[in-house]
Design an enzyme around this catalytic site. Structure first.
Site, PDB file in Angstrom:
ATOM      1  N   GLU A  41       0.830  -1.222   0.120  1.00 21.62           N
ATOM      2  CA  GLU A  41       0.147   0.092  -0.109  1.00 21.62           C
ATOM      3  C   GLU A  41       0.896   1.245   0.078  1.00 21.62           C
ATOM      4  O   GLU A  41       1.829   1.323   0.763  1.00 21.62           O
ATOM      5  CB  GLU A  41      -0.938  -0.060   1.165  1.00 21.62           C
ATOM      6  N   LYS A 112      -9.322   2.443  -2.309  1.00 26.04           N
ATOM      7  CA  LYS A 112      -9.535   1.887  -0.902  1.00 26.04           C
ATOM      8  C   LYS A 112     -10.968   2.401  -0.507  1.00 26.04           C
ATOM      9  O   LYS A 112     -10.972   3.745  -0.735  1.00 26.04           O
ATOM     10  CB  LYS A 112      -8.458   2.378  -0.220  1.00 26.04           C
ATOM     11  N   CYS A 148      -5.653  -2.717   1.726  1.00 23.13           N
ATOM     12  CA  CYS A 148      -5.691  -3.067   3.135  1.00 23.13           C
ATOM     13  C   CYS A 148      -6.922  -3.395   3.648  1.00 23.13           C
ATOM     14  O   CYS A 148      -7.536  -4.429   3.640  1.00 23.13           O
ATOM     15  CB  CYS A 148      -4.976  -1.945   3.481  1.00 23.13           C
ATOM     16  N   LYS A 191       0.179 -10.834  15.460  1.00 23.49           N
ATOM     17  CA  LYS A 191      -0.521 -10.407  14.370  1.00 23.49           C
ATOM     18  C   LYS A 191      -0.237 -11.438  13.129  1.00 23.49           C
ATOM     19  O   LYS A 191      -1.052 -11.431  12.065  1.00 23.49           O
ATOM     20  CB  LYS A 191      -0.494  -9.000  14.062  1.00 23.49           C
TER      21      LYS A 191
END
Length: 505
Positions: A41, A112, A148, A191
Site C-alpha cells: 500500500e 480504497k 488493505c 498479528k
C-alpha cells in the site's frame, strides 16, 4: 501464473528512492519470468506520510513517478500502491489506490473504500473513499484488488466488524477468481498468525487464490513487518515471506506445496527483530549513522544499548555513564563491563559537581527518601535526570548522533520518568515494551552467551537518584503491575474487569 512479491521498505516522501526500489524489483520479476508483481500500500509515497498528504504539491505530483514504472513493465503486470488526485470539487483531495499496469499500459486504479481511523490510522483525514469496485481481466483470471482495510472485514472470520460492507466479498461476488490485497499492516504481537489464518480462511471459503502483500520498515513509532502471504484456492499458504526484511520472491500459483513458515509473531524474538528494524530505519531515514544513550547500570539502558549495537553496529554507538553521588559502584562497573562485551564506546561524565552547585544555587536539600516534602524530593531527583539529559543532548548535537531514550512502557505509563531528562531523545526504543518484557529481551540476548552481565539482570531496579531508592517503593512490583497494564492498554478492559480477574483493587 507466476507471482512475484515486492515486499519493499519505503521512505516517506522519497519518490525517487521508492521508485528505484520498485523498478529494481520489476527487473527481478522479469528475470524470474513472472507474470505479475505486487507491491504494498502507498509504495511510491510512503504510507505514514500523514499531513504531507495535504500539501498541494504532493497532490499534484502524486502520479508523476508512475511514468517510469509504466515504461518498465514490458511483458509484465504490476500492482503498485499509490495515492492519486480526486478530480471532484468536493471531498478529500486524494484516493488511496492500487495502480494496475500491464505491458507498459496503465489499465486503471482500485481505490480504497474502508478508511480506518483507529490505533495508528487516520485515513479519513487524507483520503476520499473509493466509489466503486471493478474487476480486471488478466489472461485467464478475473482479478479483484482490495487495498488493505477493504480485505479486513470478513464476516465469516471476525466476531466483531467495524464496517457494514465488505469490499473484498463484493469483488468475489462479482466473479473474481484471483484476489490481491495490498497492505500497510503494522506489527503487533500475534498479528502474523492472525493474518495467516485470515488469508487462509478467506481463500478456502471463497475457493480462490489470494495474494496478500504487506509493507516492511520502521516509520517513527510504527513498524511494518512484511510477512507477505500467498494462499492457493484450498487455503494452503504456499508462500510466507520473511518478517522484518525486504523480500523479492516469485512463486507459481499452482505449485500445490504448502509453506510452513507462518510465524506466530508473539514471541520475544519477534519483538527483538521489530525493535532492531525500528532503530535502524529511524536512524537511516532521518540521516543518522551514529547513536548515543545514557548507560546507568540498570536493565533498561543495557537492553537498549544491546539493541542499538545490533541495529547500527557497535562501532556507531556511544554509551555515556553519568554517575551522581548516589550511583553505586556496582552500576558503574556493570556499565563498563557491558560496554566491553558489546564493543561499544563508553564515556564517563560525572554530574556530582554540577548537581551540588545547582542544588545549592536553588536552595534544595540533600535527596532523601524520607523527606517531609515529596515535591522537594522530586525536584532534587529530577534535577539529576535533567543534568544527564543536557549532557546527552549536547553530545547528540555536537556529534550528530541520534539520542535514544531508554524508558520502558511500565514506568512511562505511570509517570515514573522525568520530562526533559530521561525522556530526552529522538526515539523511545522500548517505550512500548513492558518491564517484564525487557527482562525477557535480556534473557534472550543471553541465551547463548552472557552478553548482558547477569548482575544487571539480577539487581533490584532502582533509579539511584536518592539514598536507598528502589522502584518498588513507588510502583507495584513489575510482575504484578505489568499484567494490569496489559489488560488495560492492550485488551482495553475496565478497572472493574481487571479487579474481577483477580488483581488487587
Amino acid at each position: 501464473m507466476r507471482i512475484t512479491i515486492g515486499q519493499i521498505n519505503t521512505t516517506n516522501g522519497d519518490y525517487e528512492g521508492n521508485t528505484a526500489k520498485i523498478l529494481a524489483a520489476i527487473e527481478q520479476a522479469k528475470k524470474d519470468r513472472s507474470d505479475l508483481i505486487v507491491f504494498p500500500e502507498v509504495t511510491i509515497q510512503g504510507y505514514t506520510s500523514l499531513d504531507w498528504f495535504l500539501d498541494y504539491d504532493v497532490i499534484r505530483s502524486s502520479l508523476d513517478p508512475l511514468d517510469k514504472i509504466v515504461a518498465a513493465t514490458e511483458g509484465l503486470t504490476a500492482i503498485v500502491g499509490t495515492v492519486r488526485p480526486n478530480d471532484q470539487a468536493t471531498g478529500r483531495k486524494l484516493f488511496n489506490s492500487a495502480a494496475l499496469i500491464r505491458n507498459r499500459t496503465l489499465l486503471g486504479f482500485a481505490d480504497k473504500t474502508l478508511l480506518p481511523e483507529y490505533d495508528v490510522f487516520d485515513d479519513p483525514r487524507y483520503f476520499e473513499p473509493g466509489r466503486e469496485r471493478r474487476l480486471f481481466n488478466l489472461d485467464h483470471h478475473r482479478l479483484g484488488i482490495a487495498v488493505c482495510e477493504d480485505f479486513w472485514n470478513d464476516k465469516t472470520f471476525w466476531k466483531q466488524r467495524l464496517y457494514a460492507n465488505d469490499p473484498a466479498e463484493e469483488l468475489i461476488q462479482m466473479g473474481a477468481n484471483l484476489l490481491v490485497s495490498i497492505n500497510a499492516s503494522p506489527f503487533n504481537k500475534g498479528k502474523m498468525k492472525i493474518r495467516c489464518e485470515m488469508v487462509s480462511h478467506r481463500a478456502k471459503v471463497a475457493g480462490l487464490p489470494i495474494i496478500f502483500v504487506n509493507l516492511i520498515g520502521g516509520n517513527d513509532g510504527v513498524i511494518f513487518d512484511g510477512s507477505s502471504i500467498v494462499s492457493d484456492e484450498k487455503g494452503r499458504i504456499i508462500l510466507q515471506a520473511p518478517a522484518f526484511e525486504e523480500f523479492i520472491g516469485t512463486i507459481d500459483l499452482d505449485c500445490g506445496e504448502p509453506d510452513t513458515r507462518c510465524l506466530p509473531g508473539d514471541d520475544i524474538e519477534t519483538v527483538r527483530q521489530a525493535l532492531v528494524l525500528g532503530i535502524r530505519d529511524y536512524a537511516q531515514k532521518n540521516g543518522f549513522s551514529k547513536a548515543v544513550l545514557g548507560l546507568s547500570g540498570g536493565l533498561d539502558s543495557a537492553v537498549v544499548a544491546t539493541l542499538a549495537a545490533e541495529a547500527l553496529g557497535a562501532e556507531n554507538v556511544l554509551a555515556v555513564m553519568m554517575p551522581s553521588p548516589y550511583t553505586s559502584r556496582g552500576s558503574t562497573e556493570d556499565s563498563l563491563e557491558l560496554g566491553r562485551r558489546l564493543g561499544v564506546q563508553t564515556l564517563e561524565r560525572p554530574i556530582g559537581e554540577a548537581f551540588h552547585t545547582l542544588r545549592n544555587e536553588l536552595g534544595l536539600p540533600e535527596p532523601s527518601i524520607r523527606s517531609s516534602s515529596r515535591a522537594l524530593e522530586n525536584a532534587v531527583e529530577n534535577l539529576q535526570s535533567r543534568l544527564r539529559g543536557n549532557i546527552l543532548m549536547t553530545i547528540s548535537n555536537a556529534e550528530n548522533r541520534l539520542l535514544l531514550s531508554t524508558g520502558n512502557k511500565s514506568e512511562l505509563a505511570l509517570g515514573y520518568c522525568t520530562l526533559y531528562g530521561d525522556t530526552n531523545g529522538g526515539l523511545a526504543v522500548i517505550g512500548d515494551v513492558l518491564k517484564t518484557e525487557v527482562y525477557e529481551l535480556a534473557r534472550l540476548y543471553n541465551r547463548d552467551r552472557e552478553l548482558i552481565p547477569q548482575s544487571i539482570i539480577d539487581k533490584r531496579p532502582s533509579a539511584e537518584l536518592a539514598p536507598g531508592q528502589f522502584d518498588d517503593q513507588s510502583l507495584p512490583a513489575y510482575d504484578k503491575l505489568d499484567p494490569i497494564l496489559k489488560l488495560y492498554f492492550e485488551q482495553k478492559e475496565s478497572p472493574e474487569e481487571i479487579i474481577a480477574a483477580g488483581h488487587n483493587a
